[in-house]
Design an enzyme around this catalytic site. Structure first.
Site, short mmCIF file in Angstrom:
data_model
loop_
_atom_site.label_atom_id
_atom_site.label_comp_id
_atom_site.label_asym_id
_atom_site.label_seq_id
_atom_site.Cartn_x
_atom_site.Cartn_y
_atom_site.Cartn_z
N SER A 127 0.83 -1.21 0.00
CA SER A 127 0.00 0.00 0.00
C SER A 127 0.87 1.26 0.00
O SER A 127 1.97 1.26 0.56
CB SER A 127 -0.90 0.01 1.24
OG SER A 127 -1.53 1.26 1.41
N TYR A 152 -2.32 -0.19 10.01
CA TYR A 152 -2.49 -0.78 8.68
C TYR A 152 -1.20 -0.66 7.87
O TYR A 152 -0.73 -1.64 7.28
CB TYR A 152 -3.63 -0.07 7.95
CG TYR A 152 -3.72 -0.41 6.48
CD1 TYR A 152 -4.05 -1.70 6.07
CD2 TYR A 152 -3.47 0.55 5.50
CE1 TYR A 152 -4.14 -2.02 4.73
CE2 TYR A 152 -3.55 0.23 4.16
CZ TYR A 152 -3.88 -1.04 3.77
OH TYR A 152 -3.95 -1.36 2.44
#
Length: 330
Positions: A127, A152
């Site tokens: 990501s 995350y």
């Protein structure tokens, strides 16, 4: 060629599977249908894939080590495209254990399956969030990413490190893809563009974080899928780094549009496509969020010819058309 796609009922997973089937691959999909967002949307995506004769599906949670082991023993995969994960920056503040189960435990189970199953190439989702507090733009895969600002992001950075260890120890070719704000039809309802369209179309105000002073490198789903498929076919070569005693078949790429857009301009485009003006609630910066994302895709372009081609105006128009059709709006 047999390809396993994890998270196949997810946004990117659905489109990747669809493209692979169109290209003649045999696709095996898995998903656990977690309720992070509307499960019926995931079921409807999967329903588009199930009729294809070269597609098979198993409902499976990657956190279940035994079932993952059984999957890799029962079936031989040439390639694995690992897209299943617990997504979302803000949700990681509320439910951190979901990220440990899916993004950490689930990932090691996939790595072990690939290792023992003789998989020729593991492509996995990272990501743009890994860039965290970085200020220098555009973000390049050579940048230091040791300062994540959300759990995350930390789990995605951990995935990259775990993959490198398996590439180094076992010669498993792995490629990580740092996705930059993927959008398009069948997208995720937790993403800003989906929320904005849904709110404006239904005469609700939208929340604009950091008072609109944000930039995002929006990347259309078709461009992302083209990049994923090209990378899958391009095995990383063991390249020795002069600073480290390793020669692992390991690679990282950014997949982005290489063209950040101001948030307020993004909202203007949505307003123009919908023909409605948004009622805007200006909000402060949210914990774990970043002010800008901007992908350097030079290496991806050089290695596989990646060249995003979908203008934001076109991508938003396609999403709005899908949204109206899916939700039955005139």
């Amino acid at each position: 060629m047999n390809v396993l796609v994890t998270g196949v009922a997810g946004f990117i997973g659905y489109f990747v599977a669809q493209r692979l089937l169109a290209d003649g691959y045999v696709v095996h999909g898995i998903d656990n249908f977690n309720d992070y967002y509307d499960v019926s949307l995931k079921q409807d995506r999967l329903a588009q894939l199930l009729p294809h004769p070269s597609f098979s599906f198993v409902s499976l949670d990657l956190a279940d080590r035994g079932k993952v082991d059984d999957l890799f023993r029962a079936q031989s995969f040439d390639r694995v495209i690992h897209l299943a994960a617990q997504a979302g920056v803000r949700y990681s503040l509320k439910n951190p254990y979901a990220y440990a189960d899916s993004n950490l435990a689930g990932f090691i189970h996939v790595l072990e399956g690939c290792r023992h199953g003789g998989v020729e190439h593991l492509v996995y989702a990272s990501s743009s969030s890994v860039y965290g507090a970085n200020r220098q733009v555009p973000f390049a895969t050579t940048d230091n990413v040791d300062h994540p600002v959300s759990l995350y992001a930390a789990t995605k950075k951990a995935n990259e490190l775990m993959a490198h260890s398996y590439s180094h120890l076992y010669g498993l070719p792995t490629t990580g893809l740092r996705f930059f704000t993927v959008y398009g039809p069948w997208g995720r309802p937790d993403m800003a563009y989906f929320k904005f369209v849904d709110a404006i179309a239904n005469d609700r105000p939208i929340q604009v974080y950091n008072h609109g002073k944000m930039q995002r490198d929006f990347t259309y789903i078709d461009d992302v899928v083209e990049g994923v498929v090209r990378v899958m076919r391009h095995l990383p070569k063991p390249i020795s780094d002069q600073d480290f005693s390793t020669a692992a078949p390991y690679k990282l790429y950014n997949i982005g549009n290489h063209s950040p857009v101001e948030l307020m301009r993004f909202i203007e485009i949505i307003e123009q496509v919908l023909g409605k003006t948004a009622v805007k609630e200006m909000m402060p910066m949210q914990p774990g969020d970043v002010t800008a994302t901007y992908a350097d895709v030079a290496d991806l372009s050089a290695d596989v010819g990646f060249a995003p081609s979908t203008p934001l105006e076109v991508g938003i128009e396609r999403f709005v058309a899908w949204y109206k059709d899916y939700y039955g709006l005139a």
